[in-house]
Enzyme design. Structure first.
Site, PDB file in Angstrom:
ATOM      1  N   GLU A  54      -7.037 -18.436 -24.145  1.00 30.50           N
ATOM      2  CA  GLU A  54      -6.384 -19.254 -25.174  1.00 30.50           C
ATOM      3  C   GLU A  54      -5.819 -20.516 -24.527  1.00 30.50           C
ATOM      4  O   GLU A  54      -4.858 -20.456 -23.769  1.00 30.50           O
ATOM      5  CB  GLU A  54      -5.239 -18.470 -25.820  1.00 30.50           C
ATOM      6  CG  GLU A  54      -4.622 -19.244 -26.968  1.00 30.50           C
ATOM      7  CD  GLU A  54      -3.225 -18.776 -27.359  1.00 30.50           C
ATOM      8  OE1 GLU A  54      -2.822 -19.047 -28.493  1.00 30.50           O
ATOM      9  OE2 GLU A  54      -2.526 -18.156 -26.523  1.00 30.50           O
ATOM     10  N   ASP A  78      -4.353 -14.140 -23.432  1.00 28.95           N
ATOM     11  CA  ASP A  78      -3.346 -14.800 -24.252  1.00 28.95           C
ATOM     12  C   ASP A  78      -2.590 -15.842 -23.426  1.00 28.95           C
ATOM     13  O   ASP A  78      -2.215 -15.578 -22.278  1.00 28.95           O
ATOM     14  CB  ASP A  78      -2.364 -13.709 -24.722  1.00 28.95           C
ATOM     15  CG  ASP A  78      -1.272 -14.245 -25.608  1.00 28.95           C
ATOM     16  OD1 ASP A  78      -1.598 -14.719 -26.708  1.00 28.95           O
ATOM     17  OD2 ASP A  78      -0.090 -14.187 -25.213  1.00 28.95           O
TER      18      ASP A  78
HETATM   19  C1  NOJ Z   1      -0.521 -16.595 -28.551  1.00 30.55           C
HETATM   20  C2  NOJ Z   1      -0.853 -15.603 -29.619  1.00 30.55           C
HETATM   21  O1  NOJ Z   1      -2.041 -15.985 -30.241  1.00 30.55           O
HETATM   22  C3  NOJ Z   1       0.316 -15.575 -30.564  1.00 30.55           C
HETATM   23  O2  NOJ Z   1       0.030 -14.845 -31.732  1.00 30.55           O
HETATM   24  C4  NOJ Z   1       1.496 -14.989 -29.821  1.00 30.55           C
HETATM   25  O3  NOJ Z   1       2.631 -15.053 -30.652  1.00 30.55           O
HETATM   26  C5  NOJ Z   1       1.781 -15.773 -28.533  1.00 30.55           C
HETATM   27  N1  NOJ Z   1       0.595 -16.098 -27.799  1.00 30.55           N
HETATM   28  C6  NOJ Z   1       2.682 -14.993 -27.618  1.00 30.55           C
HETATM   29  O4  NOJ Z   1       1.991 -13.935 -27.025  1.00 30.55           O
END
Ligand code: NOJ
Length: 568
Positions: free
Chosen positions: A289, A227
């Site tokens: 991500e 993430d």
């Molecule tokens: C990216 C995640 O996909 C999202 O859903 C989340 O709110 C943020 N990172 C914080 O972890």
């Protein structure tokens, strides 16, 4: 209107294409289909209205029938659920809402029986403010865990009030600094204030997080989606960020996050993380991500020596209009500008309105969804699907602020309605709660579920589900579609995106996707590099009439798709 496009061109871009991708033995995830599950919303087994691991297990046969190679579960660790799991309170357990460690083990074993791998989501940047580490950290300045988070004494305002050290904002609105604990210090949080950032400059943090990463790999996870990896570090001098012009949905001056993300140190962490992955057998997969518009930057996340993330996400398709030139450009950049690495294309996830609504025109929605699916699954890539995408689930945002569950939808209402709309329960059938739960679903089941559901589409020849299944089957059974090089043809065509997949061991496959609401006729007769195309064997077509296409004429209806083997 019928438009005649120019013929199949030479392999015009051969010189800039990666040359060796199809020769080395492919790792399992190259060309794989990875299906993202938002566990709260997939299948409830105990009637509490929240999806869970036994629920997922009960749907594995469905996933096998669709043909997915792996599932990625968004966080299932114990959590106060402020950010629905992305606020982790314990990295080595399962939240009781979702089940137990035993359920997890059973999920991995049952998935394995069906040839499906399980990928976890690891939140490295921050923990929950209820994590034991943070509770210790905030307890006093000399607590051994104080330096595990990013604390600052701030500035003193004219009235003696404690102020943040700078103007940095949280991505989710307002200051990124919040006072807490026994001292007057403030802690830094790039996301919600309930998500304090870990201090990755402290080696003890890295050790603890790497241990957490090992925990699930040891338990049989096939890898991770990391993430928000690009937010691990901020600049150390804490200088003010640029801001504006204008304001964002939260009423703050439009923020510039350059100082709070993408700092060079993160690449050192990723290299060490990759070494950890490589120390395990079985080609563990580390996805990340990353939101980036710059292909050179995206390429850098694979690592200069291919020693960082296996697959940084390529989000370039997300903001596009349905337009041949834009899709061709983004897809081609993924093939040619990532150093020969496999791109990981994304059209849907739990943070974005669903592609059905983003790309749809309200008249040709199914045909457009089919066209987009073809580009996602028909080019050389690893493809991410988001649950419900395969049946064309809609985005159903709340209409009243009092119904909003995602906190950014409350802070930002009505400009930012939050992400509930893309997280509604999976639509399995036309019953009251769409087969998702026997209780009250945590988010309402949209009324569209009466017609848009798995049961209605599963055995329907022309359904979106069936189209996805055909594309995935082609990936599994046709070497050119799975591993072949992707060469875009007719690169100036306004109507259609056309490409060829080629591999030594199999006949080339041509894909033609009409991106307009008007018919177009293509010819693929002349392949100047390889000689004349003698015939075409249809592999999948969006409309029956396309089955009789010839190399001289592929007549695509609005948003029609032709996939066929080239015979020379
Ligand atoms: C990216 C995640 O996909 C999202 O859903 C989340 O709110 C943020 N990172 C914080 O972890």
């Amino acid at each position: 209107m019928n438009v005649r496009c120019s013929g199949l061109l030479a392999l015009v871009v051969a010189s800039v294409l990666p040359v060796s991708v199809a020769t080395a033995k492919a790792r399992w995830w190259e060309g794989a289909v990875i299906y993202e599950i938002y566990p709260r919303s997939f299948q409830d087994s105990n009637g509490d209205g929240v999806g869970d691991l036994p629920g997922i297990i009960s749907r594995l046969d469905y996933l096998k029938a669709l043909g997915v190679d792996a599932i990625w579960l968004t966080p299932i660790y114990p959590s106060p659920q402020v950010d629905f799991g992305y606020d982790v309170a314990d990295y080595t357990n399962i939240d009781p809402q979702f089940g137990t460690l035993k359920d997890f083990d059973r999920l991995v074993a049952e998935a394995k029986k069906r040839g499906i791998r399980v990928l976890m989501d690891m939140v490295l940047n921050h923990t929950s403010d209820k994590h034991a580490w943070f509770l210790e950290s905030m307890s006093s300045k000399d607590n051994p865990k104080r330096d595990w988070y990013v604390w600052n004494s701030g500035r003193t305002g004219k009235d003696g009030k404690r102020l943040p050290p700078n103007n940095w904002q949280s991505l989710f609105g307002h200051s990124a600094w919040t006072p807490a604990g026994a001292t007057s210090d403030l802690y830094y949080h790039f996301f919600y204030k309930q998500q304090p950032d870990l201090n990755w400059r402290n080696p003890a943090v890295e050790k603890a997080m790497f241990d957490a990463v090992r925990f699930w790999l040891d338990r049989g996870a096939a890898g991770y989606r990391f993430d928000a990896v690009d937010t691990l570090f901020e600049v150390t001098d804490l200088r003010d960020a640029k801001e504006g012009p204008g304001v964002n949905a939260y009423g703050d001056p439009a923020p510039d996050f350059t100082l709070q993300s993408k700092q060079p140190e993160v690449h050192d962490v990723l290299r060490r993380l990759r070494a950890l992955a490589d120390s395990y057998p079985g080609d563990r997969l580390f996805m990340g991500e990353i939101y980036s518009k710059d292909m050179a930057e995206l390429a850098s996340w694979y690592g200069a020596k291919n020693d960082e993330l296996h697959l940084p996400m390529n989000m370039a398709l997300l903001p596009l209009d349905v337009d041949a030139a834009s899709f061709r450009k983004a897809l081609e950049a993924g093939q040619t500008q990532l150093g020969g690495n496999v791109p990981l294309f994304v059209t849907d996830n739990h943070d974005q309105p669903r592609s059905w609504d983003r790309y749809g025109d309200k008249t040709n929605d199914t045909a457009i969804a089919r066209a987009v699916a073809t580009m996602l699954l028909g080019t050389r890539s690893t493809a991410l699907l988001y649950y419900g995408q395969e049946i064309g689930m809609l985005t159903t945002a709340p209409t009243r602020v009092e119904d909003v569950k995602d906190p950014i939808g409350i802070t930002g209402w009505p400009k930012e309605k939050g992400r509930d709309g893309e997280r509604t329960p999976m639509q399995w059938d036309g019953s009251k709660n769409a087969g998702f739960t026997k209780g009250t679903p945590w988010l309402p089941v949209p009324s569209s579920a009466a017609t848009v559901n798995v049961e209605a589409q599963r055995n329907e020849q022309d359904s979106l589900f069936t189209w996805y299944k055909k594309l995935i089957t082609l990936r599994h059974t046709n070497a050119a579609v799975r591993d072949g090089l992707t060469t875009f043809l007719d690169r100036d065509a306004q109507h259609a995106v056309v490409w060829l997949r080629t591999v030594k061991s199999a006949a080339p496959v041509v894909f033609a996707v009409n991106m307009k609401a008007e018919a177009v006729t293509l010819t693929v007769a002349a392949d100047v590099a390889q000689g004349r195309v003698k015939g075409l064997k249809p592999l999948a077509v969006s409309h029956e009439v396309l089955k009789s296409s010839t190399p001289d004429a592929i007549s695509l209806p609005p948003f029609g798709v032709y996939i066929g083997q080239i015979q020379r």
